[in-house]
Enzyme design. Structure first.
Site, PDB file in Angstrom:
ATOM      1  N   ASN A   1      -1.135  -9.295  -9.697  1.00 22.53           N
ATOM      2  CA  ASN A   1      -1.852  -8.414  -9.489  1.00 22.53           C
ATOM      3  C   ASN A   1      -1.656  -7.125 -10.242  1.00 22.53           C
ATOM      4  O   ASN A   1      -0.523  -6.891 -10.366  1.00 22.53           O
ATOM      5  CB  ASN A   1      -2.088  -8.189  -7.800  1.00 22.53           C
ATOM      6  CG  ASN A   1      -3.092  -6.865  -7.476  1.00 22.53           C
ATOM      7  OD1 ASN A   1      -2.688  -6.035  -6.703  1.00 22.53           O
ATOM      8  ND2 ASN A   1      -4.436  -6.971  -8.044  1.00 22.53           N
ATOM      9  N   GLY A   2      -2.613  -6.417 -10.605  1.00 16.35           N
ATOM     10  CA  GLY A   2      -2.380  -5.127 -11.174  1.00 16.35           C
ATOM     11  C   GLY A   2      -3.065  -5.127 -12.607  1.00 16.35           C
ATOM     12  O   GLY A   2      -2.350  -5.721 -13.424  1.00 16.35           O
ATOM     13  N   GLY A   3      -3.812  -4.101 -12.811  1.00 14.34           N
ATOM     14  CA  GLY A   3      -4.386  -4.029 -14.071  1.00 14.34           C
ATOM     15  C   GLY A   3      -5.204  -4.914 -14.761  1.00 14.34           C
ATOM     16  O   GLY A   3      -5.397  -4.730 -16.166  1.00 14.34           O
TER      17      GLY A   3
ATOM     18  N   CYS B   1       0.835  -1.383   0.057  1.00 12.51           N
ATOM     19  CA  CYS B   1       0.177  -0.054   0.049  1.00 12.51           C
ATOM     20  C   CYS B   1       0.668   1.347  -0.002  1.00 12.51           C
ATOM     21  O   CYS B   1       1.763   1.471   0.703  1.00 12.51           O
ATOM     22  CB  CYS B   1      -0.774   0.127   1.277  1.00 12.51           C
ATOM     23  SG  CYS B   1      -1.921   1.417   1.243  1.00 12.51           S
TER      24      CYS B   1
END
Length: 333
Positions: free
Chosen positions: A212-214, A101
């Site tokens: 993870n991501g997009g 984060c």
């Protein structure tokens, strides 16, 4: 050596990302109705809040949510161990440490993505968490932060943290820029490097690695699984367009079941909504997570508008939801 396939590792073939202010227990109940198998994550909760705060409220979840993982934020091994023990006592299936984060608040608290600069501290944290846990301890991280070179930083991070006993990681395939970008910009602006995540899997085949991501569709998810990654975590797309991501997930990703139907999901939510309102809860606390159910379908705008306009009325309950649903079913007839 192949990655061990435990039931929880199998569930992690597709997971819904921990998302602040979004993946609360009401959201997770909805998502579980849409997929029986996908691994669900809580919002991030700080270890200090778990140990010193209103634990029952912060960690409340429904038994129907399993498999469900608690994501913790923190960098104090002893405090994280205490929070992990509490999570285990409450029946969570996994405890995940947030090392990804990018918000200012987590930087000042020395947790989140800033921990990518302190892999030995992360190793100490997860070692303490594992000693306190009787469930898997996992890590969600970035590929690096700021001016770090991910091709050097990420393999070193994985080596040191896996050396402390963690064998399952979810890697957000972007750097986090802690200087100069907002948390929102950090979700979009840093370029994605899926190839680096794949390289980590080829380098350490014994680790269970999720990307993870997009990622917004099951087609994309299946491409990563076919390429050899162990899992795919989907975030905003699973929240804003849950039907596209989750209704077909059990059939396509887990080979179990048939595609679901969003109208049926609304009806399945009604007893939950009725119970929540009957206990003094507000209708909007649940329905705000349902606004995207009919994304791209005729009536979707009227569905969203009706819910938004009527959830705050006195006595608002399941009839508001049924009236909103009528806008969709009338156009589909």
């Amino acid at each position: 050596m192949k990655t061990p396939q435990t039931p929880l590792a199998h569930a992690a073939r597709l997971s819904v990302a921990p998302m602040m202010d979004w993946t609360d227990r009401h959201c997770r109940h909805l998502h579980r109705l849409m997929s029986r198998h996908a691994l669900l994550y809580t919002e991030m909760v700080t270890a200090a809040a778990v140990v010193h705060g209103d634990t029952a409220r912060l960690l409340a979840y429904g038994q129907a949510e399993h498999p469900v993982a608690l994501q913790l934020g923190g960098s104090d091994p002893a405090l994280l161990a205490q929070a992990t023990r509490i999570a285990c006592d409450m029946g969570y299936d996994e405890v995940n440490l947030n090392c990804g984060c990018p918000s200012d608040r987590v930087q000042s608290g020395r947790f989140g993505a800033i921990l990518m600069t302190e892999p030995d501290l992360v190793a100490a944290c997860v070692r303490a968490m594992r000693d306190a846990a009787d469930v898997p301890v996992t890590v969600k991280c970035r590929i690096g932060v700021d001016d770090q070179d991910p091709t050097h930083v990420l393999p070193d991070f994985l080596d040191r943290v896996s050396g402390a006993g963690v064998d399952r990681f979810t890697i957000h395939a972007r750097k986090a820029w802690l200087q100069g970008l907002s948390p929102k910009e950090n979700r979009d602006i840093p370029p994605l490097d899926y190839d680096l995540v794949m390289a980590m899997k080829n380098r350490a085949p014994h680790l269970h690695l999720s990307v993870n991501g997009g990622i917004a569709t099951l087609d994309q998810a299946q491409t990563f699984l076919d390429a050899g990654l162990d899992g795919v975590m989907i975030g905003r797309a699973a929240y804003h367009d849950p039907s596209t991501v989750l209704l077909d997930a059990d059939a396509r990703i887990f080979g179990d079941g048939t595609p679901g139907d969003a109208v049926q999901i609304v009806h399945a939510m009604l007893p939950y909504i009725d119970a929540h309102v009957g206990q003094g809860g507000r209708l909007g606390q649940v329905t705000r997570h349902m606004l995207g159910l009919f994304q791209g379908r005729p009536g979707a705008r009227l569905w969203r508008r009706h819910l938004s306009e009527h959830v705050h009325e006195d006595g608002a309950g399941v009839q508001v939801v049924l009236d909103a649903l009528g806008h969709v079913t009338e156009l589909a007839a």
